[in-house]
Each structure stands twice: as C-alpha cells, then as structure tokens.
Design a protein around this motif. Structure first.
Motif, PDB file in Angstrom:
ATOM      1  N   TRP A 126       8.362   5.355  10.774  1.00 49.62           N
ATOM      2  CA  TRP A 126       7.098   5.269  11.517  1.00 49.62           C
ATOM      3  C   TRP A 126       5.929   5.454  10.544  1.00 49.62           C
ATOM      4  O   TRP A 126       5.775   6.535   9.972  1.00 49.62           O
ATOM      5  N   LEU A 127       5.175   4.392  10.382  1.00 52.36           N
ATOM      6  CA  LEU A 127       4.020   4.424   9.482  1.00 52.36           C
ATOM      7  C   LEU A 127       2.881   5.117  10.227  1.00 52.36           C
ATOM      8  O   LEU A 127       2.404   4.602  11.236  1.00 52.36           O
TER       9      LEU A 127
ATOM     10  N   LEU B  23       0.838  -1.197   0.000  1.00 50.36           N
ATOM     11  CA  LEU B  23       0.000   0.000   0.000  1.00 50.36           C
ATOM     12  C   LEU B  23       0.873   1.246   0.000  1.00 50.36           C
ATOM     13  O   LEU B  23       2.014   1.212   0.430  1.00 50.36           O
ATOM     14  N   THR B  24       0.281   2.345  -0.465  1.00 52.20           N
ATOM     15  CA  THR B  24       0.979   3.618  -0.351  1.00 52.20           C
ATOM     16  C   THR B  24       0.556   4.261   0.954  1.00 52.20           C
ATOM     17  O   THR B  24      -0.626   4.422   1.221  1.00 52.20           O
ATOM     18  N   GLN B  25       1.544   4.594   1.776  1.00 52.00           N
ATOM     19  CA  GLN B  25       1.253   5.074   3.119  1.00 52.00           C
ATOM     20  C   GLN B  25       2.132   6.262   3.477  1.00 52.00           C
ATOM     21  O   GLN B  25       3.169   6.481   2.850  1.00 52.00           O
ATOM     22  N   TRP B  26       1.712   6.962   4.513  1.00 52.01           N
ATOM     23  CA  TRP B  26       2.521   8.068   5.041  1.00 52.01           C
ATOM     24  C   TRP B  26       3.451   7.564   6.136  1.00 52.01           C
ATOM     25  O   TRP B  26       3.039   6.766   6.970  1.00 52.01           O
ATOM     26  N   TYR B  27       4.657   8.076   6.096  1.00 51.54           N
ATOM     27  CA  TYR B  27       5.657   7.710   7.107  1.00 51.54           C
ATOM     28  C   TYR B  27       6.285   8.952   7.714  1.00 51.54           C
ATOM     29  O   TYR B  27       6.410   9.973   7.033  1.00 51.54           O
ATOM     30  N   PHE B  28       6.716   8.836   8.961  1.00 49.49           N
ATOM     31  CA  PHE B  28       7.604   9.835   9.569  1.00 49.49           C
ATOM     32  C   PHE B  28       9.000   9.223   9.592  1.00 49.49           C
ATOM     33  O   PHE B  28       9.174   8.061   9.974  1.00 49.49           O
ATOM     34  N   ARG B  29       9.973  10.032   9.216  1.00 53.07           N
ATOM     35  CA  ARG B  29      11.339   9.545   9.033  1.00 53.07           C
ATOM     36  C   ARG B  29      12.098   9.451  10.358  1.00 53.07           C
ATOM     37  O   ARG B  29      13.095  10.127  10.580  1.00 53.07           O
ATOM     38  N   ILE B  30      11.635   8.576  11.221  1.00 50.11           N
ATOM     39  CA  ILE B  30      12.254   8.440  12.547  1.00 50.11           C
ATOM     40  C   ILE B  30      13.664   7.853  12.434  1.00 50.11           C
ATOM     41  O   ILE B  30      14.519   8.079  13.287  1.00 50.11           O
ATOM     42  N   THR B  31      13.929   7.130  11.320  1.00 50.46           N
ATOM     43  CA  THR B  31      15.252   6.497  11.169  1.00 50.46           C
ATOM     44  C   THR B  31      16.373   7.544  11.068  1.00 50.46           C
ATOM     45  O   THR B  31      17.510   7.255  11.409  1.00 50.46           O
ATOM     46  N   ASP B  32      16.026   8.756  10.633  1.00 54.83           N
ATOM     47  CA  ASP B  32      17.033   9.820  10.606  1.00 54.83           C
ATOM     48  C   ASP B  32      17.546  10.117  12.015  1.00 54.83           C
ATOM     49  O   ASP B  32      18.613  10.708  12.175  1.00 54.83           O
TER      50      ASP B  32
END
Ligand code: ANZ
Length: 831
Positions: A432-433, A189-198
């Motif tokens: 983070w999805l 699916l296409t989803q929104w993520y927050f780039r917590i891995t940064d």
C-alpha cells in the motif's frame, strides 16, 4: 384540532432532543448488551446530498432498531476531512483548505441536526484535527517500528493533472485517475509503503468468516483484489549469467512445453540483459522500453492488442530437459507480478501462443487435451487457439501419461529434488503506497539526516502539526508543498546540534479512515489513540453501512490495520466489521445525479420542502436498500400522507382514547392480532434489511387501526391505543419526529427512541381459520378448514386432494380451476 404539520413538529422536538441528548453513551454503557452501528463517515465536500440522506437513513434505522430492542447502541459521527478535493477547491477559490473544510463541516452538521440521525454528538471527530491525526502519526510509527512501513524507489502511478501518486486501486480500468480523470502514467519515485502483502493470506482467508454477513459481491471483489495464485517458482539458468532467474507459473506441468522465456521490459533483468548485448540490441531496447512505459497495465494485459517484443540476444536453459530457449522482452509480462519473467508455453497459454505465432517461435504440445467426444483438439500452432484444459501429458519425460493435477505435483517434486524450483504462491495485491506529495494531509513523522539516515519523530512530541498554508504554493508540482516550508521542515537536535529535515510528504487519507472507528471510543482522550478496554467491549462494529464504492480500498485497509493492531496486542478481534450493508444509489430518471447533468435533486431543498420524516420514509419505502432508487419513481407526498394518517390516530386518542397504562386485554381481538403480528414480524424484517416491507406493514397497520376505530371498536378501545403505541415505536425507526409527537399524544415522556418494544403475545399470533368451499362444475362437493392466510397454491393443492372433489371428478378431465383463497376453489371438468 390542528392537522399534521411537519414543520411545527420538527420545531417542537429538536430543542427537546438537543437538551435530552438521548443518544450519548458513556464508557461501557449501562450494562445492557451493546451494539456498535456505524455509517461510513462523510467527506465534507459541500452540503449533504441525497446519497448521504439515503446512507444515513438506513444506518439510522438499524441503530434505532437495536435501541428499541433493549441494547445500548453506539452510533457516532465524524468527518473524513483531509484530502485532495478540499485542497483543489481551496486552490481554485484561493481560500485556506482549513477554512473551506470546516465551513462545509459546519453546514453538514446543521443539516444532520435537522435530518436527525440518532448520533452520539459527544464523540465527533475530524481527521484533519491535530487531535486526530496525531494518532495517525502514532500508528505510522508503530508500523515503522514493526517494519510494516518502509520506503522504496519504484515505478508508481502518476496523475499528471493532480501531480500526485496514486495507489493501484485509484487507477480505473481504462487507465485513468479515479480523481482527476487524467490518463495515469508511470514515474520512478521513492515512496512510503505499508506492507499489506504480509497480510495477504489472512486478508483472504478471513473473508470466509464474513460469508452471509457481507454482500457476496464485496467479498468477491476483495478476493479478486488480493488475487492469490498457487503455482511454482522455477529457476532457469541464463547462459553467461551467474545467478539463475526464477519465473512464476501456475502450470509447472507444462515445463517441457516451454519454448522461450519472456521478461518484462521494465524489469531490472531486462535492462541487465540488454546492456550485455550488442549496441543495436541496446538501442532497440531503449526504444521498446520507452514504448512500454506509455502503456497502462490494462493495455499491457489486453488480449486484443497485437503482441510486440524483441529478442534480448540471450538464451536460457530449461531445468527439466536442458533445452536452450531464447529470451525475449515483451510488455505483456508485467515487472511487478510474480518475478517479472515467465516461461512461455505457447501450446497451452493464449498470450504465449499469440506471441509465438507473431515472432515464429516453436510451439510444442505437452498436454493431450480432448473434447467431450474424446477427439483431439486441433493443433494450436495451426488453429491459433491454445488448449488450456485437462488431459494426459505427452512429450514430457517422466510426466508422460499423468493428468494435469498429478503432473503439477510431480513436476514440483522433480524441481524440488533438483533444487531448481519449489511450490509457491503469488498475489495480485501490492504493498500500500501511502505517501502523497500534497499539503492537506497528515505529515509523515520521519526526520531525514543529510547522510540519508532516517529517524522517527519522538512519539512524545506528536503531533507533527501541519504548518499554515499561508505563503505555500499548494499547486501540484510533483513534490510536496511542505518541502518549501523551510522553518517547519528544519529541525535541530538540541543535544547533538545535528540538523534534520522533516519528511515533506503527507499520508494517503485511507490511512485516516482505516482506524477511525476505534477513535470514536476515545474521541476526547488526549493520552492515547483509543482505550483498548472500551474498544474491545464495543468492538468490532456490529453493523457497518455505506456505499459499494468502498468495497475494496477502504474495507481492505481497515481490515489490514485492524489485524496489525490485533497483532500488536491492542485489539481482541481481528476483523473490524461484522456485518455490512451497501446501499444502492439515488438516481434521477435512471441516471446518476450530477450538477453537470442538471438532474440534481438537492437534499437541502427536499428537506425544507417535505421535512426529514417524509424524506426518510420515502427512501426506506422505495425498495430493498441495496437497490438503486430512482427519484422519478417515488412519491414524497405519498409518504407525507401516510405520516399524517398515522399521526391522526394518536391525535384522536389524545382527544378520547383509552388512558395510558390501560390493560389491553379485552380490546378488539382482530386489531390486537394485527398489532402482535406486526410486533412479531418487524424484528426479522429489519434484521434482514427489509425496511421497505416494514414501512408497508406500518401502512397496513395504520389502515386496519383506522378501520377498527370507524367500524365499531371506537377510539376508546384499548386495542386502538395498543396499536398506536406499536406504530409509534416502530415508526420511530423511519420518522423520528412524527413518532415522537405521537408518543407524546399517547401520554408518554420523550423519547420514543429509547422505548423498548413490547414482546408479541404468542396467543395472539395463532392464525385465524376459515372454511373453504370446494366446487366442482358449480356444485359444492367439499368444505375444508384452512388458515385465513392460505396462499392460492396451497388452497388449490388442498382442494385437489379433498375426498369430496376426487369423488366428483373421478376420471373426468379438469379443464379450469379458479382459486379465491381462502374462500373458494372452483373446478370445471369435461368427460
Ligand atoms: C506457464 C504457463 C503455462 C502459464 C500455461 C499459464 C498457462 P495468474 O493465474 O494470474 O497468477 N505470468 C507469470 N508472471 C507473469 C507476469 N509478471 N506477467 C504476465 N504474466 C505472468 O497467472 C499466472 C500465469 O501467468 C503464469 O503461469 C505465467 O504463465 C503468467 F499453460 O506459466 B504461466
């Protein structure tokens, strides 16, 4: 005189407190030092339960304590009121999620009022209010602007019952959904993520600063969750393919032992390699991929499961020795860890060895690992056991003879000079999805154009309000119910006439709770999410309290968002919670309480049967707050009796004690000593979370006070009043009603909650000394002056060292020692 009546006392003080609002703080406070004490806010799933009673009792002890120590204390309350349970309950009962949620909040508020945590009720927030979630949307736009919010198509965890996407964190170890219990499957699916891995490195490294202030267990869980792994990236050429393929390895020293390569079946690389192979391989691959997708990540990583896989009909070239090695696909390699492909070193990695033995691939030892006696370990190909320890490198060209650590460094050097690899770090943490295909959450403030263009909603027009649920089918179906709210979803740009469609997804509620602690400072401010000046003055949270079930997700996300807001210049600090207390669980007969088990202790009925004070004292006295409490082992009646005894002292003083303002000098010295020891010890005990010990000390103090009254000192002795005042102040941490009533009987104005504790007088803390007798075989041989509080061990040691005893014993053998500290040590000997 009437007796102790908790109902009458509650009724007396509730209206007074309502009127006084003693816990409201304004702006920066009064100029005294500040403490921000917060309990994890509740989810409004019904009335409060015993778990809440416990958690809020402990948080409140600390908030009240700091007030007693002369601090301005901010202790707010709010509700985490968006989320699936409200929606599911609403679907089941056919009511609006809004109505259901706010009715529960009203009920919890009423229960809280009676339970009487010292909240500042002027700052209440509900995350489902547009006044709150508007700032969620503001936060989202900030993240979007910084490239920290992005959309991508990927395999996501799909809950087939709730029909929604789950974050990795919401999938339990057995592969089921934390929410519905359904077996989680994968879906693209296409989803929104927050780039917590940064932020992975900072989230990991900054945990060191919390050492000692957070439970060690939570720190470890956070560390493991982030899962930093240092190693190397090695590039392998694949014959017939232009671009090289990188693999991640923690053991570049074993490169000469890499005898095949394995790629994740669900990676793009596997699909590409299979598509370039024969029709048979392509077919086999389709089957194998389908089979892989039925497995959970946990199953795939299990060492118990027999290895499966297939040859992809391609060969790779080992960059250090030019060797041709076959490329396989197997589900034990995960697509989204490292590079989704590995160099397999079967001699030194058990998973690779299992695979090699199953598919008859070569095994080559490159590290000479020895046991403690220096003997070589059995050949892995024979024993089936890979050797992972340290040893000298063999069969490895330039690396030969080097121990592991040096060989790793040397291998990386080799790779770097040849341009075929480099040192690198990998994390277990994923982005983070944050998007959910559900109704009851914060709408994502993004507009989509017909051509796929995305445009953030103008921040000035926030909030994007959630449309009414009426007419929408809330039942889960895999796409957001908001998509069907056509009128809401369609936005026309008045200038260009262009039509846009609102993003139909809502945010994970962990977004709501990731920054709520900041909103309490500006709960009624409709111009900004929070006032940086206030937040920086009060923040970070000095004391956070809540359940260990939030050890990973909520705390990690809050830490992440705090760091982002710090980087954006809003916050001076970059860790949200300076100290953390995790309370245990309330059990019944050793088991978790639940409606279905029929062992539920209802908070509401306990509260009405015993009153808030007895309940709170019981919870605090049950044991260390971190431990579980078994309700079958506690005595609420015992707590009530203790409260009555404490209250009776103040009642007696009211009818014949020393007057208010009397000098305590000249009062009963023994009682004064006890009082000042209590005043001296209580702060350290509270700050070490030893609430049960403080309650025990209060019980002791009530007893010695009653004894002093009965045995001479009398009710009019000023030391009795001094003790009663100290009891009232310290007791107010646990039993605010009884303490307030005592305080009034002692002639003071409400409220005891704001009375500052007197300092202990040092002269009253010196220890009493007594004479200890040392006997040998029934005869007194020595007398030693010792502190009255001496322990048995110390008494025995002193006795054995005394000259009188040593002279009497000489070379006789000691056969028995009886210690009655602090009075006597008696020794029996034989020749
Ligand atoms: C060669 C090797 C030799 C490895 C050896 C280990 C021991 P951690 O510590 O968890 O980071 N690996 C890399 N990517 C993988 C993936 N996508 N799925 C499954 N396994 C993967 O583990 C890193 C090690 O796990 C890597 O080091 C790789 O195997 C494997 F004696 O490379 B190793």
């Amino acid at each position: 005189a009437e007796g102790y009546d908790f109902r009458a006392i509650q009724e007396r003080w509730l209206p007074v407190w309502d009127e006084l609002k003693p816990f409201e703080v304004e702006g920066l406070g009064t100029g005294r030092p500040r403490k921000y004490v917060l309990d994890m806010f509740p989810y409004p799933s019904g009335d409060l339960h015993m778990g809440h009673a416990e958690a809020f009792c402990f948080g409140d002890v600390l908030a009240r304590y700091w007030r007693g120590r002369g601090y301005d204390v901010l202790h707010p309350i709010g509700w985490d009121s968006f989320g699936l349970p409200a929606e599911n309950a609403a679907i089941k009962r056919g009511v609006d999620p809004r109505e259901w949620t706010y009715a529960n909040i009203a009920q919890q508020k009423a229960s809280f009022r009676l339970y009487a945590p010292s909240f500042d009720w002027s700052r209440v927030l509900h995350t489902s209010d547009p006044e709150y979630y508007r700032w969620n949307q503001w936060l989202f736009l900030k993240m979007y602007e910084k490239g920290l919010a992005y959309r991508k198509a990927s395999w996501v965890n799909w809950d087939p019952v709730d029909q929604t996407v789950l974050a990795n964190e919401q999938v339990l170890a057995d592969g089921t959904s934390e929410r519905s219990g359904a077996l989680v499957v994968k879906k693209k699916l296409t989803q929104w993520y927050f780039r917590i891995t940064d932020y992975a490195d900072r989230l990991l490294d900054d945990l060191d600063r919390l050492e000692g202030a957070w439970p060690a267990k939570v720190l470890n869980m956070q560390r493991n969750w982030i899962g930093r792994s240092r190693g190397a990236e090695v590039e392998f050429e694949i014959e017939g393919r232009e671009e090289k393929v990188p693999v991640f390895t923690t053991r570049p020293d074993t490169l000469f032992g890499a005898t095949f390569m394995v790629v994740a079946p669900d990676s793009d690389l596997a699909a590409e390699l299979a598509s370039g192979a024969s029709p048979e391989v392509r077919m086999q691959f389709q089957d194998y991929l389908a089979q892989t997708q039925k497995q959970t990540e946990i199953e795939r990583q299990s060492t118990e499961r027999e290895k499966t896989g297939m040859f992809l009909d391609h060969f790779a070239v080992n960059p250090v020795n030019g060797e041709r090695i076959p490329v396989w696909a197997s589900d034990y390699v995960l697509a989204d860890y490292g590079h989704g492909a590995i160099m397999a070193v079967p001699a030194h990695d058990q998973r690779d060895l299992d695979f090699a033995l199953k598919f008859e691939l070569p095994v080559r030892v490159v590290v000479d690992v020895r046991d403690e006696d220096g003997a070589a370990l059995p050949d892995p190909a024979e024993s089936g056991v890979a050797t992972s320890g340290d040893g000298a490198l063999v069969n490895s060209g330039e690396l030969d003879g080097l121990p592991k650590a040096e060989a790793i460094a040397k291998a990386i050097e080799l790779l770097e000079t040849r341009g075929t690899g480099r040192a690198t770090t990998t994390y277990r943490l994923r982005d983070w999805l944050i998007s959910r295909q559900r109704y009851w959450g914060t709408p994502i403030p993004i507009l989509h154009g017909e051509d796929g263009e995305m445009k953030p909603v103008d921040p000035a027009s926030l909030p994007v309000e959630l449309p009414a649920s009426e007419g929408l089918d809330l039942k889960p179906k895999g796409s957001s119910p908001l998509g069907a709210a056509t009128e809401w979803a369609t936005v026309e740009d008045p200038e260009t006439g262009r039509t846009w469609t609102r993003d139909p997804d809502t945010m994970d509620t962990f977004v709501d709770s990731s920054w709520y602690y900041l909103r309490f400072l500006s709960a009624n401010d409709d111009t900004q999410a929070f006032d940086p000046e206030l937040v920086n003055a009060w923040g970070p949270i000095d004391q956070y309290a809540g359940g260990v079930e939030h050890a990973i997700l909520h705390l990690l996300y809050s830490r992440f968002i705090t760091k982002v807001l710090h980087d954006l210049g809003y916050l001076d600090f970059d860790e949200p919670f300076t100290a953390l207390l995790n309370q245990g669980m309330v059990l019944q007969d050793g088991a978790k309480m639940s409606k279905s088990k029929g062992n539920l202790v209802e908070f509401a009925s306990e509260l009405s049967a015993h009153g808030a004070d007895a309940l709170r004292v019981t919870l605090a006295f049950a044991g260390p707050p971190e431990d579980d409490i078994d309700w079958a082992d506690v005595s609420v009646q015992g707590s009530a009796k203790f409260l009555a005894r404490a209250w009776r002292i103040a009642d007696d003083i009211e009818h014949g004690g020393a007057p208010v303002g009397v000098s305590f000098d000249g009062g009963d010295t023994a009682l004064r000593r006890a009082t000042h020891h209590l005043l001296a010890d209580a702060p350290g005990l509270v700050e070490a979370y030893k609430f049960n010990v403080v309650v025990a000390r209060l019980m002791e103090q009530v007893n010695v006070t009653r004894k002093a009254i009965d045995s001479g000192a009398g009710i009019a002795d000023p030391a009795v009043r001094e003790s009663a005042e100290a009891i009232s102040m310290i007791l107010s941490l646990f039993a605010p009603y009884a303490a307030e009533d005592m305080w009034a009987k002692l002639g003071h104005e409400p409220t005891v909650a704001l009375a500052e504790w007197p300092a202990a007088i040092p002269e009253l803390l010196v220890q009493d000394e007594v004479t200890m007798v040392v006997q040998v075989d029934g005869k007194v041989r020595d007398k030693i002056t010792v502190p009255a509080s001496i322990t048995a061990e110390e008494a025995e040691a002193l006795a054995r060292a005394s000259r009188g005893m040593q002279r009497a014993v000489r070379d006789r053998q000691i056969v028995n020692v009886i210690v009655r500290a602090p009075k006597i040590v008696s020794i029996a000997t034989k020749p």
